[in-house]
Design a protein around this motif. Structure first.
Motif, PDB file in Angstrom:
ATOM      1  N   ALA A  63       0.827  -1.209   0.000  1.00  0.00           N
ATOM      2  CA  ALA A  63       0.000   0.000   0.000  1.00  0.00           C
ATOM      3  C   ALA A  63       0.862   1.259   0.000  1.00  0.00           C
ATOM      4  O   ALA A  63       1.953   1.286   0.578  1.00  0.00           O
ATOM      5  N   ASN A  64       0.355   2.282  -0.690  1.00  0.00           N
ATOM      6  CA  ASN A  64       0.944   3.621  -0.607  1.00  0.00           C
ATOM      7  C   ASN A  64       2.416   3.635  -1.029  1.00  0.00           C
ATOM      8  O   ASN A  64       3.252   4.290  -0.402  1.00  0.00           O
ATOM      9  N   LEU A  65       2.734   2.903  -2.081  1.00  0.00           N
ATOM     10  CA  LEU A  65       4.113   2.768  -2.558  1.00  0.00           C
ATOM     11  C   LEU A  65       4.424   3.868  -3.574  1.00  0.00           C
ATOM     12  O   LEU A  65       3.710   4.019  -4.568  1.00  0.00           O
ATOM     13  N   ARG A  66       5.494   4.625  -3.304  1.00  0.00           N
ATOM     14  CA  ARG A  66       5.872   5.709  -4.207  1.00  0.00           C
ATOM     15  C   ARG A  66       7.382   5.865  -4.284  1.00  0.00           C
ATOM     16  O   ARG A  66       8.088   5.598  -3.322  1.00  0.00           O
ATOM     17  N   ASP A  67       7.836   6.310  -5.437  1.00  0.00           N
ATOM     18  CA  ASP A  67       9.237   6.635  -5.680  1.00  0.00           C
ATOM     19  C   ASP A  67       9.394   8.139  -5.468  1.00  0.00           C
ATOM     20  O   ASP A  67       8.641   8.925  -6.039  1.00  0.00           O
ATOM     21  N   LEU A  68      10.366   8.552  -4.635  1.00  0.00           N
ATOM     22  CA  LEU A  68      10.591   9.978  -4.460  1.00  0.00           C
ATOM     23  C   LEU A  68      11.263  10.601  -5.675  1.00  0.00           C
ATOM     24  O   LEU A  68      11.408  11.824  -5.760  1.00  0.00           O
ATOM     25  N   GLY A  69      11.667   9.772  -6.624  1.00  0.00           N
ATOM     26  CA  GLY A  69      12.320  10.257  -7.825  1.00  0.00           C
ATOM     27  C   GLY A  69      11.478  11.229  -8.626  1.00  0.00           C
ATOM     28  O   GLY A  69      10.255  11.135  -8.633  1.00  0.00           O
ATOM     29  N   THR A  70      12.151  12.151  -9.271  1.00  0.00           N
ATOM     30  CA  THR A  70      11.619  13.215 -10.146  1.00  0.00           C
ATOM     31  C   THR A  70      11.090  14.421  -9.377  1.00  0.00           C
ATOM     32  O   THR A  70      10.744  15.436  -9.992  1.00  0.00           O
ATOM     33  N   LEU A  71      11.014  14.361  -8.052  1.00  0.00           N
ATOM     34  CA  LEU A  71      10.578  15.546  -7.315  1.00  0.00           C
ATOM     35  C   LEU A  71      11.550  16.695  -7.576  1.00  0.00           C
ATOM     36  O   LEU A  71      12.768  16.513  -7.524  1.00  0.00           O
ATOM     37  N   PRO A  72      11.037  17.893  -7.849  1.00  0.00           N
ATOM     38  CA  PRO A  72      11.919  19.019  -8.177  1.00  0.00           C
ATOM     39  C   PRO A  72      12.673  19.549  -6.967  1.00  0.00           C
ATOM     40  O   PRO A  72      12.144  19.603  -5.857  1.00  0.00           O
TER      41      PRO A  72
END
Length: 266
Positions: A10-19
């Motif tokens: 659940a609630n899996l996200r990559d912090l990648g690409t955040l400016p």
């Protein structure tokens, strides 16, 4: 930062690409956040493609015993119990008792009704900054990310919103994200958390529970994060000093983190 639609996490996200400003962004594929991993299916394509090598578990001993992590094959588990100290004095830490409270509307109302849920969360967030177990946990998290040879890392708690949210805030601050980006990332968990806890929320309200109280328990609001940021400002003056002096993470480690996790536009 859209969620990764894995069925077993659940609630899996990559912090990648955040400016990060100045044409910089967080490098993709190296640092992920989620809810608990007790149902993780390492063979699920969306999970196996991440290549997770280290899992940082911010949960309490009771949470880990009840729902142990399933770590991907070859992966390493790092236990970092953020609430170990605070648990002994808080009585009812909402971040660690979500399912208990949502299964008993009377208990939830007794302990956290009338605005007390929000007060409990702000106290907990301040403890993320002040308690020794929290400082040790977040120091271990950053130290792991500061290992030049470290592979993809996933950090989580139970719902993946509070202890995990503060970890993401620390990391993004180290990388140089502005306040708006940090808050936007923090609040982005709400849809995923509400989806994960939908059956519990429905059961809670069906038993006569206050829907506003349910939302206060399972969601995050700016005031929670602002409480931790205020504690940092009062005690340390800045996030940089909090990381260096409060967490005891040396500049050499944060330099490696920035080098590993920052990508520059071509």
């Amino acid at each position: 930062m859209p969620a990764i639609p894995a069925a077993s996490v659940a609630n899996l996200r990559d912090l990648g690409t955040l400016p990060l400003g100045d044409g910089r962004s967080v490098r993709e594929g190296l640092v992920f956040r989620s809810g608990q991993l007790d149902r993780l299916d390492a063979a699920e394509p969306l999970v196996s493609a991440l290549g997770i090598r280290t899992v940082v578990d911010f949960r309490t001993a009771a949470e880990r015993a009840e729902r142990p992590d399933r770590v991907p094959p070859g992966g390493r588990l790092l236990v970092a119990d953020v609430l170990a100290d605070y648990l002994a004095t808080s009585g009812l830490p909402p971040a660690a008792r979500l399912k208990t409270l949502l299964s008993d509307p009377a208990l939830a109302e007794k302990h956290l009704g009338g605005g007390r849920a929000q007060e409990a969360f702000t106290r907990t967030y301040r403890a993320f900054v002040t308690s020794e177990s929290a400082r040790a946990s977040y120091r271990a998290f950053l130290t792991e990310l500061g290992d030049p040879s470290a592979g993809p890392l996933l950090f989580h708690c139970t719902a993946g919103k509070d202890r995990t949210g503060w970890a993401a805030t620390i990391l993004l601050s180290v990388l140089g994200a502005d306040a708006e980006t940090v808050m936007t990332e923090y609040l982005a968990v709400n849809p995923g958390v509400r989806l994960a806890f939908a059956p519990l929320i429905e059961g809670f309200t069906a038993q006569g529970g206050d829907p506003d109280l349910a939302l206060a328990l399972i969601g995050v609001v700016p005031e929670y994060l602002e409480a931790a940021l205020d504690e940092v400002a009062v005690r340390h003056g800045s996030m940089e000093k909090y990381v260096r002096e409060g967490l005891g993470v040396p500049e050499e480690v944060t330099d490696v983190i920035r080098e590993r996790l920052t990508v520059y536009a071509a």
